[in-house]
Write an enzyme that holds these catalytic residues in place. Structure first.
Site, PDB file in Angstrom:
ATOM      1  N   HIS A  13      54.142  23.737  15.830  1.00 53.91           N
ATOM      2  CA  HIS A  13      54.260  23.961  14.383  1.00 53.91           C
ATOM      3  C   HIS A  13      55.736  24.195  14.073  1.00 53.91           C
ATOM      4  O   HIS A  13      56.568  23.329  14.282  1.00 53.91           O
ATOM      5  CB  HIS A  13      53.342  25.129  14.008  1.00 53.91           C
ATOM      6  CG  HIS A  13      53.149  25.366  12.553  1.00 53.91           C
ATOM      7  ND1 HIS A  13      53.489  24.459  11.594  1.00 53.91           N
ATOM      8  CD2 HIS A  13      52.649  26.448  11.873  1.00 53.91           C
ATOM      9  CE1 HIS A  13      53.199  24.942  10.387  1.00 53.91           C
ATOM     10  NE2 HIS A  13      52.695  26.157  10.539  1.00 53.91           N
ATOM     11  N   HIS A  53      52.378  13.941  12.897  1.00 52.62           N
ATOM     12  CA  HIS A  53      51.940  14.975  11.963  1.00 52.62           C
ATOM     13  C   HIS A  53      50.445  14.818  11.754  1.00 52.62           C
ATOM     14  O   HIS A  53      49.946  13.693  11.719  1.00 52.62           O
ATOM     15  CB  HIS A  53      52.678  14.825  10.630  1.00 52.62           C
ATOM     16  CG  HIS A  53      52.617  16.038   9.786  1.00 52.62           C
ATOM     17  ND1 HIS A  53      51.553  16.313   8.970  1.00 52.62           N
ATOM     18  CD2 HIS A  53      53.472  17.081   9.660  1.00 52.62           C
ATOM     19  CE1 HIS A  53      51.767  17.460   8.366  1.00 52.62           C
ATOM     20  NE2 HIS A  53      52.917  17.957   8.766  1.00 52.62           N
ATOM     21  N   ASP A  96      60.979  18.276  11.000  1.00 45.17           N
ATOM     22  CA  ASP A  96      61.797  18.989  11.980  1.00 45.17           C
ATOM     23  C   ASP A  96      62.603  18.088  12.894  1.00 45.17           C
ATOM     24  O   ASP A  96      63.331  18.582  13.752  1.00 45.17           O
ATOM     25  CB  ASP A  96      60.918  19.930  12.802  1.00 45.17           C
ATOM     26  CG  ASP A  96      60.579  21.152  11.982  1.00 45.17           C
ATOM     27  OD1 ASP A  96      61.455  21.561  11.193  1.00 45.17           O
ATOM     28  OD2 ASP A  96      59.469  21.677  12.104  1.00 45.17           O
TER      29      ASP A  96
HETATM   30  N1  ACO Z   1      54.719  12.353  21.052  1.00 43.37           N
HETATM   31  C1  ACO Z   1      53.931  11.503  21.735  1.00 43.37           C
HETATM   32  N2  ACO Z   1      52.660  11.206  21.432  1.00 43.37           N
HETATM   33  C2  ACO Z   1      52.149  11.826  20.344  1.00 43.37           C
HETATM   34  C3  ACO Z   1      52.903  12.715  19.571  1.00 43.37           C
HETATM   35  C4  ACO Z   1      54.234  12.976  19.946  1.00 43.37           C
HETATM   36  N3  ACO Z   1      55.014  13.809  19.241  1.00 43.37           N
HETATM   37  N4  ACO Z   1      52.143  13.176  18.562  1.00 43.37           N
HETATM   38  C5  ACO Z   1      50.952  12.598  18.704  1.00 43.37           C
HETATM   39  N5  ACO Z   1      50.951  11.771  19.767  1.00 43.37           N
HETATM   40  C6  ACO Z   1      49.854  10.908  20.225  1.00 43.37           C
HETATM   41  C7  ACO Z   1      48.769  11.708  20.896  1.00 43.37           C
HETATM   42  O1  ACO Z   1      48.974  11.799  22.298  1.00 43.37           O
HETATM   43  C8  ACO Z   1      47.546  10.904  20.545  1.00 43.37           C
HETATM   44  O2  ACO Z   1      47.514   9.755  21.362  1.00 43.37           O
HETATM   45  P1  ACO Z   1      46.080   9.248  21.945  1.00 43.37           P
HETATM   46  O3  ACO Z   1      45.237   8.970  20.748  1.00 43.37           O
HETATM   47  O4  ACO Z   1      46.419   8.045  22.759  1.00 43.37           O
HETATM   48  O5  ACO Z   1      45.554  10.396  22.770  1.00 43.37           O
HETATM   49  C9  ACO Z   1      47.833  10.403  19.140  1.00 43.37           C
HETATM   50  O6  ACO Z   1      49.265  10.339  19.053  1.00 43.37           O
HETATM   51  C10 ACO Z   1      47.277  11.287  18.039  1.00 43.37           C
HETATM   52  O7  ACO Z   1      47.843  12.579  18.189  1.00 43.37           O
HETATM   53  P2  ACO Z   1      47.075  13.952  18.016  1.00 43.37           P
HETATM   54  O8  ACO Z   1      47.603  14.926  19.021  1.00 43.37           O
HETATM   55  O9  ACO Z   1      45.611  13.700  17.964  1.00 43.37           O
HETATM   56  O10 ACO Z   1      47.548  14.355  16.571  1.00 43.37           O
HETATM   57  P3  ACO Z   1      47.380  15.783  15.919  1.00 43.37           P
HETATM   58  O11 ACO Z   1      47.202  15.554  14.483  1.00 43.37           O
HETATM   59  O12 ACO Z   1      46.347  16.583  16.619  1.00 43.37           O
HETATM   60  O13 ACO Z   1      48.788  16.491  16.218  1.00 43.37           O
HETATM   61  C11 ACO Z   1      51.012  17.200  16.007  1.00 43.37           C
HETATM   62  C12 ACO Z   1      49.809  16.584  15.287  1.00 43.37           C
HETATM   63  C13 ACO Z   1      50.614  18.555  16.633  1.00 43.37           C
HETATM   64  C14 ACO Z   1      52.109  17.478  14.954  1.00 43.37           C
HETATM   65  C15 ACO Z   1      51.506  16.213  17.087  1.00 43.37           C
HETATM   66  O14 ACO Z   1      51.886  14.988  16.481  1.00 43.37           O
HETATM   67  C16 ACO Z   1      52.661  16.792  17.893  1.00 43.37           C
HETATM   68  O15 ACO Z   1      52.415  17.528  18.856  1.00 43.37           O
HETATM   69  N6  ACO Z   1      53.950  16.482  17.514  1.00 43.37           N
HETATM   70  C17 ACO Z   1      55.085  17.052  18.206  1.00 43.37           C
HETATM   71  C18 ACO Z   1      55.326  18.484  17.737  1.00 43.37           C
HETATM   72  C19 ACO Z   1      55.910  18.542  16.344  1.00 43.37           C
HETATM   73  O16 ACO Z   1      56.867  17.834  16.012  1.00 43.37           O
HETATM   74  N7  ACO Z   1      55.337  19.442  15.518  1.00 43.37           N
HETATM   75  C20 ACO Z   1      55.841  19.673  14.164  1.00 43.37           C
HETATM   76  C21 ACO Z   1      54.852  19.235  13.129  1.00 43.37           C
HETATM   77  S1  ACO Z   1      55.531  19.477  11.534  1.00 43.37           S
HETATM   78  C22 ACO Z   1      55.353  21.122  11.304  1.00 43.37           C
HETATM   79  O17 ACO Z   1      54.513  21.799  11.810  1.00 43.37           O
HETATM   80  C23 ACO Z   1      56.305  21.734  10.415  1.00 43.37           C
END
Ligand code: ACO
Length: 466
Positions: free
Chosen positions: A285, A324, A380
């Protein structure tokens, strides 16, 4: 009851004929059919309860870990269209607000629903400016932390401790107490944030300066040394104010959900906001901005980007600052931040990490792995680069995120308190454990030899800064 129209909006949920839209569900276990009203494109979770095989059953529930498809409230604060990359507060686009408003104006808009008139903004600014000081005993609380305590942990404690200084805030139904809590939270969080930095650095705390704007005052409390008055460069103040607007609210994200969930117990708003700070701390987050900088430093040069992306695709790494839960398109906040990169570098030192970030974004957006998953830079991805150019250490990035988000948390908390449909938040579960087991006395217990505990040879982690 399932057959009743259950919307507060008279037009919502009605089809072209004016009839209430419904969903017909047939339970194939019994052959029975149920008609569930559709309101705002949703059905009520409780309407499922009538679906049961036997009369004495609990009834059907929906199962939605991480609330990926469940609306927990009705809200008129923030609108996001994740597919189109649109963000609006109270109906105003984020682009318009960043171009025309100050952060304190946006905070007012979020909490009170309308942009302030001139006298309203003057009063709001006066009240916030005149509540920036914190009790000296709070300073002593900060002095008690270890020299290398993470500033986010200190901020979390400081916000929670505010509840002990303002016990009247427990009167959550008193409009005056609500107003004072809103003002105090928005006014004092920059002071606590700056204290956490100064403690970390071993510098004396700097008191707020009432002559300065909200963003200027924060930078003064962070950077002031021996000079009698610290007025930061206009470019830095402007960029920080815009970053504050961009981070002010984002509807039902993890930390806002925490504030609403904890606040639903009728606890005071300081304690509820402390829960939001705790949720924001996590790297998935608000902690992502910190994680992005650490990732860019590890990548080190643009030549290492293909290797890094290959590791991401092999799931050995995560591309922090990408992806996201709601945006499946470019995060509009990331686009706005990019516009501030060059002006900031002109006013400060150039941050070479920006080249790695820009190239990383370019290569990721040309790669099928990321495009097919609709992974784009989020707010971010670039914010940390600006903070670093301002001279703010990485540990402070999430703390700075918490400052403006406090306005959003307060707005969401107030909206929840005024919503007659809200109750104490209490999800259901699907119980998967044993039932009605016979108790076994200690002497008769058998089981594997393994003792539950940490791994025997866990490597000792060095302390930060030690
Ligand atoms: N890097 C690589 N792969 C990713 C990323 C990433 N940053 N984000 C998602 N994916 C992939 C997942 O592995 C998944 O792949 P799959 O379907 O083959 O298993 C697919 O994309 C869908 O991702 P989920 O994890 O299901 O998406 P979710 O909505 O649960 O997660 C989140 C969202 C937590 C923001 C995620 O994208 C992430 O961890 N990003 C990196 C951390 C980040 O930047 N957080 C800040 C968010 S903005 C904020 O809070 C202010």
């Amino acid at each position: 009851m399932a057959t009743e129209q259950q919307t507060t909006d008279a037009s919502a949920g009605k089809g072209v004929s004016g009839e209430t839209d419904t969903l017909t569900v047939t339970d194939n276990r019994t052959g029975k059919t149920y008609e569930l009203p559709i309101t705002d494109g949703t059905i009520r979770g409780l309407d499922l309860r009538q679906i049961k095989v036997k009369d004495d059953e609990f009834g059907m529930m929906s199962y939605d870990p991480a609330f990926t498809n469940t609306a927990s409230c009705r809200s008129s604060i923030t609108y996001i269209d994740g597919d189109a990359g649109i963000l609006e507060h109270r109906g105003y686009s984020i682009e318009t607000l960043c171009e025309n408003s100050s952060f304190l104006e946006v905070a007012y808009l979020l909490i009170w629903g309308e942009l302030p008139t001139k006298p309203q903004l003057e009063r709001w600014t006066y009240d916030i400016t005149h509540h920036t000081y914190v009790h000296e005993d709070l300073k002593h609380l900060f002095e008690g932390f270890r020299y290398d305590a993470h500033p986010m942990g200190m901020l979390l404690s400081g916000v929670g401790a505010l509840s002990t200084f303002y016990p009247d805030a427990k009167q959550i139904n008193d409009p005056e107490e609500r107003y004072m809590a809103a003002v105090r939270l928005i006014a004092k969080i920059p002071t606590l944030a700056a204290y956490s930095y100064r403690h970390n650095m071993g510098f004396p705390y700097v008191y707020p300066d009432n002559d300065l704007s909200y963003a200027e005052n924060f930078l003064s409390m962070v950077f002031k040394k021996t000079e009698p008055k610290h007025v930061p460069k206009a470019e830095l103040t402007k960029a920080l104010d815009v970053l504050f607007i961009l981070h002010a609210d984002h509807e039902q994200n993890c930390s806002t959900n925490a504030v609403r969930g904890v606040g639903s117990s009728d606890v005071d708003p300081y304690s509820a906001v402390a829960a939001g700070v705790a949720a924001l701390y996590g790297p998935l987050h608000g902690g992502a901005n910190e994680a992005v900088l650490r990732m860019l430093r590890r990548i080190d040069t643009v030549d290492n980007i293909p290797d890094f992306l290959a590791r991401v695709k092999d799931r050995e790494e995560k591309l922090m600052g990408f992806g996201h839960r709601v945006y499946k398109n470019y995060d509009p906040r990331a686009r706005i931040i990019q516009g501030y990169l060059d002006p900031i570098f002109e006013a400060t030192e150039y941050n070479p990490l920006v080249e790695i970030a820009r190239e990383l974004e370019k290569q990721a957006l040309e790669d099928e792995y990321f495009t097919s998953r609709k992974l784009y830079p989020n707010v971010d991805f670039y914010s940390g680069i600006i903070y670093e150019a301002m001279g703010i250490p990485t540990d402070m990035f999430t703390v700075i995120f918490a400052i403006p988000r406090t306005a959003g948390w307060v707005a969401q908390w107030m909206e929840m308190k005024e919503d007659p449909e809200q109750k104490i938040a209490r999800p259901r579960q699907i119980y998967t454990g044993s039932r009605e087991r016979d108790y076994v006395q200690m002497a008769d217990r058998e089981g594997p030899e393994k003792i539950v505990g940490p791994p025997a040879r866990r490597p000792k982690r060095p302390r930060r800064g030690a």
